[in-house]
Design a protein around this motif. Structure first.
Motif: not given
Length: 336
Positions: A10-11, A15-18, A54-57
């Motif tokens: 999530t990011f 408006g809250g987490p996407v 490159l992104e941590r889940p």
């Protein structure tokens, strides 16, 4: 080779987490090309970035050759990342370096001696068909040539996995073909497992063994391309196979009307004529056409059969390995 299990990401937003990934599970077989497809915002690029760490889940596991990358850090993570080559989306070459200099960059970072480095760069430029462009700077190369240099750079450290994020974006068909040929050669000649993120199903048609369809951060379909096109209800079949006019034959004088999917040289070339001869029926092609998935010819035809043994002919076609969906004088079809 690559196993993703229950991956979430999530990011934050105003408006809250996407949610970009919602419990994604995916297997990519060693030595294959797997396409990850779906509409914009489906989570394709996020998945590729997570696989490359490159992104941590937020949660879940990513195993490459049995090693869970999510639990690694420090030197172990850096060593694992060297096994994953990444071709990022867009033009990523350094403008002050030649094509050869860009390919050499990861080898310089790894401390490879100059003689070995020059030899490796020459091998890779030959692989991507750009030996004569070694001394050219990125601005002297076409978009497709720059992408091929980026692939060569990603392969420099002999990775076992290659991730390509929209490698053909904004390229014309001819240039797209040259980039896809390079990715296919990487798989065939170097044994690299390739994960391709793309919105273009033509990429799947040309080089992919497997495909995963993402929607709203979830895998809604996954499997071998040739298996999925043999499933009359699959999204992959609907996208990759030739279109059939749904009204064709419905109001005709045929005893039976059916959609038939044929896979392989023998089936495409001979199965329908043999059925007509074997069961003494008249068989008319009412729509559809031929395509090619990788090196395999595939056809979807709507056929009309006239004769007392029309049902037997359709059953035999189905038993021989084709996919047969009957189309009666109405809106519904029934699989044979």
């Amino acid at each position: 080779m690559i196993t993703v299990e229950n991956l979430t990401k999530t990011f934050p937003s105003q408006g809250g987490p996407v949610t970009a990934l919602a419990g994604v599970t995916l297997d990519v077989r060693a030595g294959t090309v797997c396409g990850v497809v779906g509409p914009s915002g489906a989570g394709k690029s996020t998945l590729a970035r997570c696989v490359a760490l490159l992104e941590r889940p937020d949660s879940g596991s990513i195993r490459v050759d049995g090693t869970d990358l999510v639990g690694l850090d420090g030197s172990r993570l850096r060593a694992a990342r060297r096994q994953i080559g990444v071709v990022p989306q867009g033009d990523s070459l350094l403008r002050q370096r030649t094509a050869a200099g860009n390919v050499a960059l990861p080898l310089e970072s790894a401390g490879m001696p100059a003689p070995q480095r020059r030899s490796r760069v020459a091998e890779l430029l030959d692989l991507v068909g750009l030996t004569d462009k070694a001394g050219n700077y990125p601005d002297q190369l076409s978009g497709g040539q720059r992408q091929r240099v980026a692939v060569a750079r990603a392969l420099a450290a002999n990775p076992s996995v290659l991730l390509a994020d929209e490698p053909t974006s904004a390229l014309d068909p001819e240039t797209t073909g040259s980039v896809l040929t390079v990715l296919d050669r990487a798989r065939a000649e170097l044994g690299v497992t390739v994960l391709v993120v793309t919105h273009d199903m033509a990429v799947v048609r040309r080089i992919c063994d497997d495909v995963a369809v993402l929607e709203h951060g979830r895998v809604v379909e996954h499997g071998r391309v040739l298996d999925l096109v043999s499933d009359a209800n699959s999204r992959t079949a609907a996208t990759l196979l030739p279109e059939v006019d749904q009204s064709a034959g419905v109001a005709g004088n045929h005893d039976r009307v059916a959609d038939v999917v044929l896979v392989g040289f023998a089936a495409v070339g001979a199965l329908l004529p043999e059925a007509a001869s074997r069961f003494d029926v008249q068989l008319a092609l009412l729509g559809g056409g031929l395509t090619r998935l990788g090196e395999t010819p595939v056809a979807r035809f709507r056929v009309g059969l006239t004769g007392e043994r029309a049902d037997s002919a359709l059953e035999w076609i189905s038993d021989t390995g084709a996919v047969v969906v009957r189309t009666p004088k109405g809106p519904q079809g029934v699989a044979a």
